[in-house]
Scaffold this active site. Structure first.
Site: not given
Ligand code: F6P
Length: 343
Positions: A100, A125, A123
């Site tokens: 996004e 997600d 992603t």
């Molecule tokens: O968007 C992907 C994701 O893995 C989410 O599921 C999670 O909340 C976030 O990124 C974690 O981000 P970071 O790698 O910055 O800890």
């Protein structure tokens, strides 16, 4: 033609497969492919790395991204967009591979500055509108499912409740799909305001049926709510440059509630970044490769401001703005199907 490629946001299994596919199409046409390192940060700072056939050989099954990544938002960097546009003059086209946030920047650069950019949706997600599925999601679900399978035998041996916290930000895609595949007894997602009381009731129901253990899958973005109190989003870090707070920790809080309310011994497993690491599944390798080939074809067709999108079985071009239009949440029907096995 000199085509740039960048990967932005959290890394994701399948990124290298996309890079390889874009590069292969470019090499076949006798064109150049240049990797922009560290996402938008690399474009602001001019971090370019030309890629040759050897650079993309053997990367199909590799996790992470050979181009590295960052959560830099050029619109939040002093003079960032100006420098980015200056550096872009060294490229004829850009393939932005991201979620996004990354695609939101790409859409804006296209609409405000007519940047020659195409997007690829990534992603774990799976929360991007404008495409049926993002690559990386299938791998995350497979990893979480295996974890749930493993939690079953230890939960059963000890008569315990096992809480498994999965990623997914503000949607419950990973929780619902992995929970369903792993036979979870309760699944808690951001989309559904299920209370702690209801969760405990379902666990008690299982015990009443003679099942002395339970598996509870909870999304990091599920708000901890009780019938009397307010709902709490459990955060574990400050907001990034796109305004997203770091989530995580709700599993621990939920486990404490379950143990104190039911008196059943409860343990927590937080899967965290394991869900994003390592080799992509066969499904994600194929999907990422198809996205990469389509993105290259879109470059050659001059389909600027568009994104490769999965529609049913076909990969099509859709406006980048569609990808960031809204959060794609778990449909009620899918959650209902998963909940047929609760309690
Ligand atoms: O968007 C992907 C994701 O893995 C989410 O599921 C999670 O909340 C976030 O990124 C974690 O981000 P970071 O790698 O910055 O800890």
């Amino acid at each position: 033609m000199r085509i740039g490629a960048l990967t932005g946001g959290g890394d994701c299994p399948g990124l290298n497969a996309v890079i390889r596919a874009v590069a292969r199409r470019a090499f076949d046409r006798g064109d150049e492919i240049v990797g922009v390192l560290h996402g938008w940060r690399g474009l602001v700072e001019g971090q370019f790395r030309p890629l040759g056939p050897i650079d993309v050989t053997g990367i199909l099954p590799r996790g992470g991204t050979i181009l590295k990544t960052s959560r830099t938002n050029p619109y939040k960097v002093d003079g960032g967009v100006g420098r980015l546009l200056e550096n872009l003059r060294r490229l004829d086209a850009l393939v932005a591979i991201g979620g996004e946030d990354t695609l939101g920047v790409a859409a804006r650069l296209h609409s405000e500055h007519d940047v020659h950019v195409v997007g690829v949706p990534k992603t774990i997600d799976n929360d991007l509108s404008g495409t049926d599925y993002t690559f990386g999601f299938d791998t995350a679900v497979a990893i979480a499912t295996e974890a749930i399978d493993r939690l079953h035998s230890t939960a059963e041996s000890h008569d315990r409740v096992m809480v498994c916290e999965v990623m997914g930000r503000h949607t419950g895609w990973i929780a619902v799909m992995a929970g369903m595949a792993g036979g979870a007894d309760v699944i808690l997602t951001p989309e559904r305001p299920v209370t702690v009381e209801r969760c405990c009731e379902l666990i008690q129901q299982r015990h009443a049926k003679g099942k002395d253990f339970s598996i509870v899958v909870v999304s990091e973005g599920w708000e901890l709510r009780t019938e009397s109190g307010a709902a709490t989003l459990v955060e574990s870090g400050a907001a990034d440059a796109f305004g997203h707070v770091r989530l995580g920790g709700v599993g621990e809080a939920l486990a404490r509630e379950i143990e104190s309310r039911t008196r059943f011994e409860t343990r927590v497993t937080t899967l965290g970044h394991i869900q994003r690491g390592g080799s992509p599944t066969a499904h994600d390798r194929v999907l990422a490769t198809r996205y990469g080939l389509k993105a290259a074809d879109m470059v050659y067709a001059g389909a600027w401001g568009q994104m490769a999108s999965l529609r049913g079985d076909r990969i099509e071009a859709v406006p980048l703005s569609d990808a960031v239009a809204e959060l794609k949440t778990v449909p009620d029907e899918l959650y209902e199907q998963a909940s047929a096995f609760f309690g």
